[in-house]
Design a protein around this motif. Structure first.
Motif, mmCIF file in Angstrom:
data_model
loop_
_atom_site.group_PDB
_atom_site.id
_atom_site.type_symbol
_atom_site.label_atom_id
_atom_site.label_comp_id
_atom_site.label_asym_id
_atom_site.label_seq_id
_atom_site.Cartn_x
_atom_site.Cartn_y
_atom_site.Cartn_z
ATOM 1 N N GLN A 456 0.947 -1.331 -0.082
ATOM 2 C CA GLN A 456 -0.052 0.057 -0.209
ATOM 3 C C GLN A 456 0.847 1.081 0.021
ATOM 4 O O GLN A 456 0.813 2.099 -0.775
ATOM 5 N N GLY A 457 1.899 1.128 0.661
ATOM 6 C CA GLY A 457 2.742 2.342 0.990
ATOM 7 C C GLY A 457 3.394 2.539 -0.391
ATOM 8 O O GLY A 457 3.826 3.890 -0.803
ATOM 9 N N SER A 458 3.876 1.705 -1.176
ATOM 10 C CA SER A 458 4.605 1.798 -2.444
ATOM 11 C C SER A 458 3.768 2.342 -3.460
ATOM 12 O O SER A 458 4.466 2.869 -4.541
ATOM 13 N N GLY A 477 -8.269 7.842 -1.112
ATOM 14 C CA GLY A 477 -6.881 7.715 -1.148
ATOM 15 C C GLY A 477 -6.281 6.619 -0.955
ATOM 16 O O GLY A 477 -7.031 5.546 -0.982
ATOM 17 N N ILE A 478 -4.730 6.583 -1.117
ATOM 18 C CA ILE A 478 -4.339 5.230 -1.214
ATOM 19 C C ILE A 478 -4.697 4.291 0.047
ATOM 20 O O ILE A 478 -4.455 3.083 0.096
ATOM 21 N N ASP A 479 -4.789 4.854 1.143
ATOM 22 C CA ASP A 479 -5.089 4.091 2.330
ATOM 23 C C ASP A 479 -6.410 3.305 2.286
ATOM 24 O O ASP A 479 -6.570 2.343 2.999
ATOM 25 N N GLY A 480 -7.123 3.808 1.377
ATOM 26 C CA GLY A 480 -8.569 2.912 1.002
ATOM 27 C C GLY A 480 -8.239 1.787 0.322
ATOM 28 O O GLY A 480 -9.246 0.936 -0.209
ATOM 29 N N TYR A 481 -6.763 1.238 -0.295
ATOM 30 C CA TYR A 481 -6.699 0.282 -1.211
ATOM 31 C C TYR A 481 -6.564 -1.003 -0.313
ATOM 32 O O TYR A 481 -5.705 -1.164 0.487
ATOM 33 N N ARG A 482 -7.781 -1.659 0.094
ATOM 34 C CA ARG A 482 -7.975 -2.771 0.696
ATOM 35 C C ARG A 482 -7.851 -3.856 -0.014
ATOM 36 O O ARG A 482 -8.036 -5.043 0.839
#
Length: 545
Positions: A456-458, A477-482
């Motif tokens: 997720q961080g990458s 945002g990217i934090d929502g990539y589950r």
């Protein structure tokens, strides 16, 4: 209300086209009955209970049944924060408080899920009598090593030309292929025996292909530390292959296991029928879920069979190149998804023949569709597809067999054909992040949750480009990539390590798997997926030229 389970009921009720478009029964090779939809009929009304991840197949039945989904599949197009409903609860809402009739052959895991929601009525199953055979485990280990070493020698020149060819070449004939880790895992789980019922899984205990295990009705009973493996046969005919002894005796499964297991018996609730499982419990046997040690053992030994994973993965890639080339030539001509899959299969088989593996691939799954058709996994069907489609996602798996016919590896590789340069640029950036950042960042000891967080961080550096292309909804945002960022592999894609929040299973050196990013939103479905081999220093992609 009539409740129907199993392939036969689905084919009779909804037709072959529907069953053929289901994706997950092919992926879950050792447990297809545990992921099949359930058909409910009440007079003229019919309802289909289906995992959301397989629900794109509903289009094939043209409104013959109402669609009710359980489970959850990630897309950016909706809120997935609420907990998903399970199959058992959804079924009970429709059937009400009356006992639900269940076939004795229904896998124990599904039986438990339904029984946990209310009363059930399990049909009386036939008492099966088994013949007892034995096979030496060191003979099977020798077969594994001999077949692997022959096949590794064939692939050395090809692997030398890959990125990281030196590391991968050294690993082709290395890696332990033995039952010793399974001894330890069973002991750690407190199991006195492991009963393996799925024909695909029995391969590793009988030395015979799954089709032979199924025809002979072979179950395998693994006793930790024993020099021999017990085999129970319910079908007609004798075992070919490795020499087996034929001790006196046979009988029902409870009778056989009572005399062998010095402690709890692990079995596979995703496969063993509830009728047999409950009969074993009623006979006084302490039955446990044996899936975890079996799956972990196969994850740990996968690196010893690296050659088969590399063949399967590059066969997929060869097929993709043929599909791309064909679409380029076809231009704006409307084609059918199945036509493109057939082209890909021809390319895959040509690759296999060229490197000495002709006839050694078999299909696991073939996902090919435009994002405009669906953002869910969808087995290729009789649907139009064209080079002008914004995206055409391709995700394919082949099993690779050794020269005895046993499955030794599987592929799980995805790419996307993008009609627009801007989408191609993002697709290629996702893949570069996958093979240059995520996979090398996988380390032994990392948990599935930690791998997901790292993946997720990458993606964070790509957020402006994704947002600029309209591929991130407002407020997301990217934090929502589950979605998962990959997983381990073994002889099928089910494994113990998934790169998902909450997964605490840990990677170990020698494991094989795939890293992936799947980005579904609107009418765009971007998917990239590459294979990796985990060294003590970190992940090494084996699908890079």
């Amino acid at each position: 209300m009539k409740v129907s389970f199993g392939f036969d009921a689905l084919r009779a009720g909804l037709g072959d086209a529907f069953v053929d478009e289901l994706t997950y029964p092919g992926i879950f090779r050792g447990a297809p009955e545990s992921v099949l939809p359930v058909l409910l009929e009440d007079g003229q009304r019919r309802a289909l209970l289906i995992n959301e991840a397989d629900s794109a197949a509903h289009a094939a039945i043209h409104g013959q049944a109402d669609l009710l989904t359980y489970g959850r599949y990630f897309t950016w197009d909706r809120d997935i924060s609420a907990p998903p409903e399970g199959m058992g609860g959804l079924l009970r809402r429709l059937t009400g408080p009356a006992p639900v009739p269940l076939p004795a052959s229904l896998p124990m895991g599904r039986y438990r899920e339904i029984a946990a929601t209310g009363p059930v009525a399990l049909e009386r199953g036939e008492v099966v009598r088994y013949r007892r055979r034995r096979i030496r485990r060191d003979g099977i280990e020798a077969q594994w090593c001999a077949t692997r070493d022959r096949d590794a020698a064939r692939l050395v020149p090809f692997v030398a030309g890959l990125r990281h060819g030196d590391v991968l070449g050294a690993a082709l004939g290395a890696g332990e292929l033995s039952f010793a880790p399974l001894d330890a895992l069973c002991s750690e789980a407190g199991l006195g025996a492991l009963l393996v019922s799925a024909p695909h899984e029995v391969e590793m205990f009988s030395g015979l292909p799954a089709a032979v295990n199924e025809r002979l009705g072979i179950l395998a009973c693994f006793i930790p530390g024993a020099a021999e493996i017990e085999l129970f046969l319910s079908g007609e005919g004798e075992m070919p292959g490795l020499a087996v002894s034929a001790p006196d005796g046979g009988g029902s499964l409870p009778d056989l296991l009572r005399g062998l297991a010095a402690g709890p018996v692990g079995a596979l609730p995703v496969h063993l029928g509830a009728g047999e499982w409950l009969a074993l419990e009623q006979a006084g046997l302490d039955m446990r879920d044996g899936s975890a040690p079996l799956r972990r053992w196969q994850d740990l030994r996968a690196g010893g069979d690296l050659v088969y994973f590399i063949v399967a993965a590059h066969a997929v890639l060869a097929g993709y190149e043929d599909i791309r080339s064909f679409l380029d030539r076809a231009g704006g001509v409307e084609l059918r998804e199945r036509d493109l899959v057939a082209i890909g299969r021809q390319g895959a088989e040509r690759f296999a023949r060229r490197h000495g593996f002709g006839g050694r691939l078999s299909g696991c799954f073939a996902i090919l569709h435009s994002g405009a058709r669906t953002l869910l996994p969808a087995t290729a069907g009789d649907y139009p597809v064209c080079a002008r489609d914004r995206t055409i996602a391709m995700d394919t798996g082949y099993f690779c067999h050794d020269d005895m016919g046993c499955v030794r590896g599987v592929s799980d590789i995805a790419r996307t054909i993008c009609a627009e340069p801007a989408l191609r640029e993002i697709h290629d950036a996702l893949r570069a992040t996958l093979v240059d950042v995520l996979i090398p960042g996988l380390k032994p000891g990392m948990s599935g949750a930690e791998a997901h967080a790292f993946g997720q961080g990458s993606l964070r550096p790509l957020e402006p480009a994704l947002r600029g292309a309209g591929l991130l909804p407002d407020g997301a945002g990217i934090d929502g990539y589950r979605r998962d960022c990959g997983h381990a592999l073994q002889r099928q894609t089910i494994s113990s390590v998934y790169f998902l929040p909450g997964n605490e299973a840990r990677l170990e050196a020698g494991m094989v798997g795939c890293g992936e990013f799947v980005w579904p939103t609107g009418d765009v479905l971007l998917a990239v997926e590459d294979g990796y081999y985990l060294t003590p220093q970190g992940g090494v992609p084996f699908t890079c030229e």
